[in-house]
Design an enzyme around this catalytic site. Structure first.
Site, short mmCIF file in Angstrom:
data_model
loop_
_atom_site.label_atom_id
_atom_site.label_comp_id
_atom_site.label_asym_id
_atom_site.label_seq_id
_atom_site.Cartn_x
_atom_site.Cartn_y
_atom_site.Cartn_z
CG ASP A 676 76.98 56.54 80.15
OD1 ASP A 676 77.19 57.63 81.15
OD2 ASP A 676 76.92 56.45 79.38
CE LYS A 680 74.66 59.01 78.37
NZ LYS A 680 75.23 58.45 77.25
#
Ligand code: ADP
Ligand code: ASP
Ligand code: MG
Length: 815
Positions: A676, A680
């Site tokens: 994750d 980003k």
């Protein structure tokens, strides 16, 4: 002397006729003449019935019977029973006459324009007669006048031309001998040879103007079903409002291009005699309405916007047209000979092509006639065959003021362009009083609304939101929009309407806007089965201006539609990272599609939830700065874990606590594996201009290898316990150096690394607590001390707030 005219919509039912009687009552003692249209819908019904008879369909008889009943019922409702019988007999007599004519049409299978005019004349003859009797029944002095007695025309049936000299004389003479108030049939007239003619559809307005001119009236009042002449057709543009005053010329242009409220020809007799025209509303009689007269006041550049559907665009092109004097004369002479009315002409200055718009039913005839006229040039290939395109409409912006204010066309075409409306031809009247554009019919409503917004509500914006995903973020967003609606509308002049919502199972559309407080419940009880394809198609077909698609899911099935959505000029706002962290090629394609279409693609919440990271960075880059290094803690979950991992605690326990608090994904390994964070920082890196794939990023996976395979969450926690010692070793080593563990992402010199490291007390990451995120931007300008963006980086509320801010940004951008 005042002339009043009441349209079909004003006399559609006995109750409405009763209100009309109340309106005219006070004037009956003064000098007044009143013109009536057929009862609403009757002219259309008569045309329809004659068509049935022509086609040999006996159903025409039933339809006559219905029409007869409608008129007889009106008599029964409006007139006292003692006086009814002679009036009923007269209505029946007229209906029999009509039936005889239609029987003739049925037998000979022919309906000439002459017969059609005669058939249509019954509508006005019946309505004015019945209303005159209703007035008498109330003790009012009134007299029925069949306008065929006094209006003389040529015999161009369906659209007869008035002989004003004779007509004016006849009207004056007639009224001299009939001092009582005249109740006059609109629309109908008589040719020199004594046959019934009509003045063209909507011609009752014209009848009224003819009387006003002949009688030198002080005012002409056109009573209809709306509050006057409005900035646009209120049926198509909900936010249209009344224009208090306009010039004859402005009214003429507006009505020429479809503002049905007044018939263009009406202006002529009123204008010649300088008679002011008032447009008034039968349903709101005390409202002032619109005054049409010689001057145009108020400084607005534009008075109104209108549209005309059922248009075809024909174009004649070829080298044979170049510099050849007389080609356009031949073209338009041919059209005139064929009685084809040209609505709009546009010629490129290269003289290579001429294109013009006509009503679609005339397009084939026009094409054939022109090709015949230019047969030699076409054979010699100097001119191409005539191209014809259907399903188009014309939108026109009209106003005397545009003459002196440059920028009207710029504003017009930028509004159309931003909404993806393809303009196929443009014409500006030489009076500089109108600019018209030919566009696809399917875009008509969108174009009208976008233009209306651009010219009349330039400070006010409506955004039409289509939301997919009604989980925590979606729900929080709906609440926020609801809470802020009034304030936004008042202070920011921005109206956010949610048109549709959907979750993975159901979808719900309401074109007029959903009730935000209850729509999620409604979705569950009344929603239709969700399919993203269907959702996309519906959104596209609705074709609303300023549409925004909001994706609050984390689904790749939804992001698969982004390109198509942006391709149809619909903007996108989303916290969903799937699109921007997929391949670089897909990322570039989305960016370029949005750019080409002038749509916006905003995803501030892809990184750091509501924190202003992406927009800040873009602002820096836009203003000429460049990013040198990014250091960031981008996972709220992992930051919670490492800031809670203190002496005396076991790492696996802390992870368990994070899960219990709802901070982790259902399987905490989806946080611990660092993917994750990788997504980003990948997005941030791409925003700085780097071309990068997810696979280029080095990620330290915090899930020990033996815990990675197929296993339940419980089994995972169990096997994690074995590694508590190792994590404790790392923690202790850091603590001994007075440092803390942080899971950080670093972009430096074009490469990204994500790792667990430790930071000293002087480092900005040291004091980061809870689920906060932090981003340090070192740029050419922020060189010695990086810019710090820090705050809550997770949570439905802050994310929804970020999504909402992006939506509002789109509202402000489209101003
Ligand atoms: P009537 O039956 O009174 O003759 P019409 O139906 O002919 O009425 O004309 C009134 C209608 O014109 C309105 O209901 C409205 O929908 C339409 N219209 C189109 N453009 C405009 C405009 N710019 N302003 C007001 N009305 C308009
Ligand atoms: N009744 C006619 C029509 O519908 C004329 C009018 O209403 O003005 O066209
Ligand atoms: Mg009308």
């Amino acid at each position: 002397m005042k002339v009043m005219k009441f349209g079909g919509s004003s006399v559609a039912t006995p109750a409405r006729i009763q209100s009309v009687i109340e309106i005219i009552k006070p004037y009956l003692l003064d000098e007044v003449a009143v013109v009536f249209s057929a009862f609403g819908g009757v002219t259309d019904a008569l045309i329809q019935i004659s068509k049935l008879a022509l086609e040999g369909d006996l159903d025409y008889k039933t339809r006559i019977a219905e029409l007869e009943k409608r008129h007889l019922d009106t008599v029964r409702e409006l007139i006292n029973i003692q006086r009814q019988s002679s009036i009923l007999a007269q209505v029946k007599f007229m209906m029999n006459e009509l039936e005889d004519v239609l029987h003739g049409v049925y037998l000979v299978k022919e309906r000439t324009p002459r017969t059609l005019d005669y058939v249509m004349s019954f509508g006005e003859r019946l309505s004015a007669y019945i209303i005159s009797e209703a007035l008498k029944d109330r003790g009012l002095v009134a007299e029925f006048l069949d306008a065929r007695k006094v209006i003389r025309t040529d015999n161009h049936f369906g659209y007869a031309k008035v002989d004003f000299e004779t007509t004016n004389k006849l009207i004056k003479e007639y009224c001299k001998h009939h001092p009582d108030v005249q109740i006059i049939t609109g629309f109908v007239a008589t040719s020199e040879s004594g046959e019934t003619t009509t003045l063209g559809r909507s011609g009752s307005d014209y009848t009224a103007a003819i009387f006003a001119g002949a009688l030198n009236a002080t005012d002409l009042e056109i009573w209809t079903d709306v509050d006057g002449m409005m900035t646009a057709d209120p049926r198509k543009v909900k936010k249209a409002f009344t224009v208090p005053e306009m010039s004859y010329e402005e009214a003429m242009e507006l009505s020429h291009f479809g503002a049905k409220v007044i018939f263009p020809a009406t202006m002529q007799p009123a204008m010649v005699n300088r008679i002011p025209i008032w447009i008034k509303n039968t349903f709101n009689p005390t409202f002032k309405g619109t005054l049409i007269h010689s001057q145009s006041t108020n400084g607005k550049m534009i008075k109104g916007i209108s549209s005309m559907s059922g248009v075809s665009l024909l174009s004649l092109q070829g080298s044979g047209l170049l510099g050849v004097v007389g080609a356009s004369m031949r073209l338009f002479a041919t059209l005139a000979r064929e009685n084809v009315n040209v609505i709009l002409i546009s010629q490129a200055s290269s003289e290579h092509s001429i294109c013009f718009a006509v009503e679609t039913p005339l397009a084939m005839k026009a094409k054939a006639a022109i090709e015949k006229e230019f047969i030699y040039e076409i054979r010699n290939e100097e001119i191409d065959e005539v191209q014809s395109e259907n399903d188009l409409c014309i939108v026109a912006v009209v106003g005397d003021g545009m003459k002196h204010s440059p920028g009207t066309s710029g504003r017009m075409f930028s509004a159309l362009g931003k909404n993806g409306v393809n303009v196929m031809a443009i014409a500006q009247g030489s009076s500089e009083r109108n600019i018209s554009a030919v566009i696809p019919q399917v875009d008509a409503a969108k174009a009208l609304n976008a233009l209306h917004e651009a010219f009349f509500l330039s400070d006010r914006r409506v955004l039409n939101v289509f939301l997919v995903g009604t989980g925590l973020i979606g729900k929080a967003l709906l609440t926020m929009i609801q809470d802020q609606f009034t304030k936004l509308a008042k202070d920011n002049l921005l109206e956010v309407n949610v048109i549709a919502i959907a979750n993975s199972r159901k979808m719900l559309f309401r074109e007029e806007g959903l009730a935000l407080g209850t729509c999620v419940n409604e979705l569950n009880s009344e929603g239709e089965e969700m399919s993203m394809l269907e959702f996309y198609q519906r959104m596209h077909t609705l074709n609303l201006s300023n549409s925004v698609f909001v994706d609050c899911t984390s689904s790749a099935e939804v992001t698969a539609f982004y390109e198509s959505i942006l391709g149809t000029n619909i903007s996108i706002v989303t916290p969903n990272k799937k699109a921007n962290s997929s391949s670089m090629e897909a990322y570039d394609l989305l960016k370029s599609t949005a750019f080409k279409r002038g749509a916006r693609f905003l995803y501030e919440t892809n990184v750091g939830a509501g924190l202003p990271v992406i927009n800040t960075m873009n602002d820096l880059l836009l203003s000429g700065d460049s990013v040198i290094r990014i250091e960031a803690v981008l996972s709220g979950t992992l930051n919670f874990i490492f800031s809670s991992f203190e002496e005396g605690r076991k790492f696996s326990e802390v992870v368990k606590e994070a899960k219990a608090k709802g901070y982790t994904e259902p399987d905490p390994r989806d946080d611990l594996n660092g993917m994750d964070v990788a997504r980003k920082i990948l997005i941030l890196s791409r925003e700085t201009g780097l071309s990068m794939e997810l696979s280029d990023i080095k990620v330290e996976n915090l899930v020990p290898e033996s815990c990675r395979g197929e296993m339940s969450v419980e089994e995972f926690f169990k096997s994690m316990e074995k590694f508590d010692g190792e994590f404790e070793k790392l923690r202790k080593a850091a603590a001994d150096r007075n440092e803390k563990l942080r899971y950080m992402a670093i972009l430096d010199n074009g490469t990204v690394t994500i790792r667990l490291g430790s930071v000293s007390q002087s480092h900005p990451f040291y004091s980061l607590s809870g689920s906060d995120n932090i981003i340090l931007l070192t740029t050419a300008r922020y060189h010695d001390r990086p810019m710090v963006i820090r705050g809550p980086g997770a949570g439905a509320d802050v994310t929804a707030a970020g999504v909402f801010a992006d939506i509002i940004r789109i509202g402000n951008y489209s101003r």
